[in-house]
Design an enzyme around this catalytic site. Sequence first.
Site, PDB file in Angstrom:
ATOM      1  N   GLU A  27       0.865  -1.178   0.000  1.00  0.00           N
ATOM      2  CA  GLU A  27       0.000   0.000   0.000  1.00  0.00           C
ATOM      3  C   GLU A  27       0.897   1.221   0.000  1.00  0.00           C
ATOM      4  OE1 GLU A  27      -3.716   2.208   2.276  1.00  0.00           O
ATOM      5  OE2 GLU A  27      -2.875   0.407   3.177  1.00  0.00           O
ATOM      6  N   CYS A 231      -7.014   1.466   2.578  1.00  0.00           N
ATOM      7  CA  CYS A 231      -7.990   2.565   2.547  1.00  0.00           C
ATOM      8  C   CYS A 231      -7.893   3.424   1.293  1.00  0.00           C
ATOM      9  CB  CYS A 231      -7.806   3.451   3.768  1.00  0.00           C
ATOM     10  SG  CYS A 231      -8.194   2.612   5.296  1.00  0.00           S
ATOM     11  N   ASN A 355     -12.286  -2.783   0.389  1.00  0.00           N
ATOM     12  CA  ASN A 355     -11.242  -2.932   1.402  1.00  0.00           C
ATOM     13  C   ASN A 355     -11.783  -2.514   2.760  1.00  0.00           C
ATOM     14  OD1 ASN A 355      -8.240  -2.914   2.336  1.00  0.00           O
ATOM     15  ND2 ASN A 355      -9.077  -0.963   2.996  1.00  0.00           N
ATOM     16  N   GLU A 356     -11.796  -3.428   3.709  1.00  0.00           N
ATOM     17  CA  GLU A 356     -12.260  -3.111   5.067  1.00  0.00           C
ATOM     18  C   GLU A 356     -13.645  -2.473   5.050  1.00  0.00           C
ATOM     19  OE1 GLU A 356      -9.488  -0.789   7.341  1.00  0.00           O
ATOM     20  OE2 GLU A 356      -8.038  -2.401   7.431  1.00  0.00           O
TER      21      GLU A 356
END
Length: 794
Positions: A27, A231, A355-356
């Site tokens: 990331e 994120c 994502n999440e």
Amino acid sequence: MSTQPALTVRTKERGAELGDLFGIFFEDLNHAADGGLYAELVQNRSFEFDPIDHPDYHAFMGWEKVERGGGQAEATIGESQPINSRNPHYAVIDIAAEGNGVGLMNLGFNSGIPVKQGDRYLFSVFARRDASFHEPLTVTIEGADGTVYGETVIEVKSADWTKYEAVITSAATDMGSRLVLLTKGQGKLYLDMVSLFPEKTYLKRPGGLREDIAKLLADLKPKFMRFPGGCLVHDGSLNPDDRNSMYRWKNTIGPVEQRPARRNNWRYNQTLGLGYYEYFQLCEDIGAKPIPILPGGYDPHHNRIVPIEELSPWIQDALDLIEFANGDASTTWGAIRAELGHPEPFGLEYIGIGNEEVGEPFFERYPYFHRAIKEKYPAMKVINSSGPFAAGTEYERGWQSAREHQSDLVDEHYYSSPEWFLANYHRYDNFKADDPKVFLGEYASWGNTYYNALAEAAYMTGLEKNAHAVGLACYAPLLCNVDYVNWKPDMIWFNNHEVYGTPNYYVQQLFMHHQGDQLITIEASGLEAAPNDIKMPINGGLSLETDRCSFRYWDIVLVNNDNGEVKKLNSGLPCTLSDTEEDRRNGTPVKAIDLGETDWENYTITLKAQRMSGPKGFNLKFGQTDEKNKRIWEFGGWQNQDSIIASHINGRGSVLTQSLFNVEDHKEYDLKLEVSGRRIRAWINGELINETEDTLPVIEPLYYSASYDRTTGDTIVKVVNVQDNSVNADVVLEDLQKPYLNVDIHEMSGHSLDDENTFEAPDRVSPKQSHIRVPGNRFAYDFPKHSITVFRVK
């Protein structure tokens, strides 16, 4: 009669396939790409830095005006005639007096631009000018004191944007040099896309990756790489053309001067020079399967939601990406990949959506992606999401969605204390083989000490032994630039010229190098369990705390659930916690109130609360023995989205469970927290919102797993001893009928639990290798205290 403790490996009893179990996650946070893995040495090469990225940013970030020997010039940013509309800004040098030259200096990242004596650096720039076409542009690499290490001269002979390239060889080694562009004459000089790359990139790819960092990634031998982030995948505007757009993969391919700059949600600028083509290429170069993660049309950070009827382009992005990766040159996107220099497909097998993700909007949209992908590419493994925590209602919602829509994998994330990892070693034992598989897409214990790595190694043997349920796992985050830290811990740390792997890195490397292909049965006998009969109730200090909010509280009552005893923790009258900006300006904030303490083991706390103003909620702390050891009920936690129960051990937090919840101004809340031994439950206005158990670690005598490597025929045995004493045991390889065993041993031991690696001692904590040759099919071994041992039986 005592029998010698033994680990018995039944080499003929094979179990689940280990598949692609251990990989890496990239990331772009901590300047992992720009200023890190992406080898560009010029910061803000296209003058696109903007307050959108960070309030302190501006278009000349990283640049200084240069006026030498009486030279005078004005440096401004132009945008009326850009190279292209996606890269609108450029520098304008308006020459008032030429002197000994005027222009710009780039300061690079960290301490400056690192150069090595004798190394070659590839310079390029887009330039034009409106006069003095005979005057050269002199480009130098200089020390901070002005010493010139290398230079080149370019003639900008056109009023139209033209790309110029040159090679500069450095005559010195300096990790803090500058890139200087100077000219004379009159009129205006226009500059854009000013670039300097070391010629020595990873595998010598032009515009490629920093060699030392990429080599550390390759040396892991990961089975896969998840990218381009967590994120940052879903945080941004829904319009792909916005400067503040969500991460859209189509913006990241093609010539770098045509890729738009992007706000990185870790509060810096992202050039996208490291884009999807480069990610796929890196995966291929290091032998890792690519796992791209795409946004699902929902930004939970700012509640931006694509209407269902407008979801088609987002779904098409996913389908087009698969075609880009796997289509032949006769397909639209396969042809684009071939034009970029890769006619062969990349062989994409996995794709993640979201994502999440938390909240209904994502789970409403996920099925549309899933169906479309499976319809066109039935063999593609599609990954669903289960939020940022290890348990709770959103976690359960993710799993429910995955089962309902038959997702291939579910992306789980958690960052917790080392003690949490030891306490949850058996987490996946009861997961079912016919459910979607677990993709442990982000995990780490808080810290880069040997103790963290040891706890993670113990946990990873549990991941291996549960390969029937756990398909993929990757530690996170991967990279951190020491001068731009957004988050820690991180697996690999670097500055502008050095890099080192943490103890966590070497544990991951051991497990990747010695993963094996198929589980083998391994059993322990005669091992004494570590003493674990300590009864630890959750009692101690109680307090309330808020941050930037104003709250009223009243009727705070503590009840002993064993004998009914009641204690009023305040007079019953409303009291106020207030930590607003006005309070801070006036020097009158009241952030916290102490509610005393209790030695009860089973109790209930009730209170009434009302928020007067502020962006989130408050914390009720309980079971607090000191500032670093406590439990917290976060009522209206992160961005006022959660109700969370968390445990803190030695200052390291673990979210035990999470539910969505939003605190409203002026609404009265009736709150109840119940502690029964180590079980914790919380109610809001009579509704049970959180339920969990704060499990204590039960230390195993040894943590172990065994596997078979098809390529070599080797049997691999991993053993982790987290105890404070050594453990002596026989290792028995049943069914292996050989006159002797040749065993390679890779071991991490002899380290203090708080040992860390540093630039000065990059491999202080790292594996040592040895070899033994023993008769028969068993050998005795003394597993040192705090050790990680891998046997490879040839």
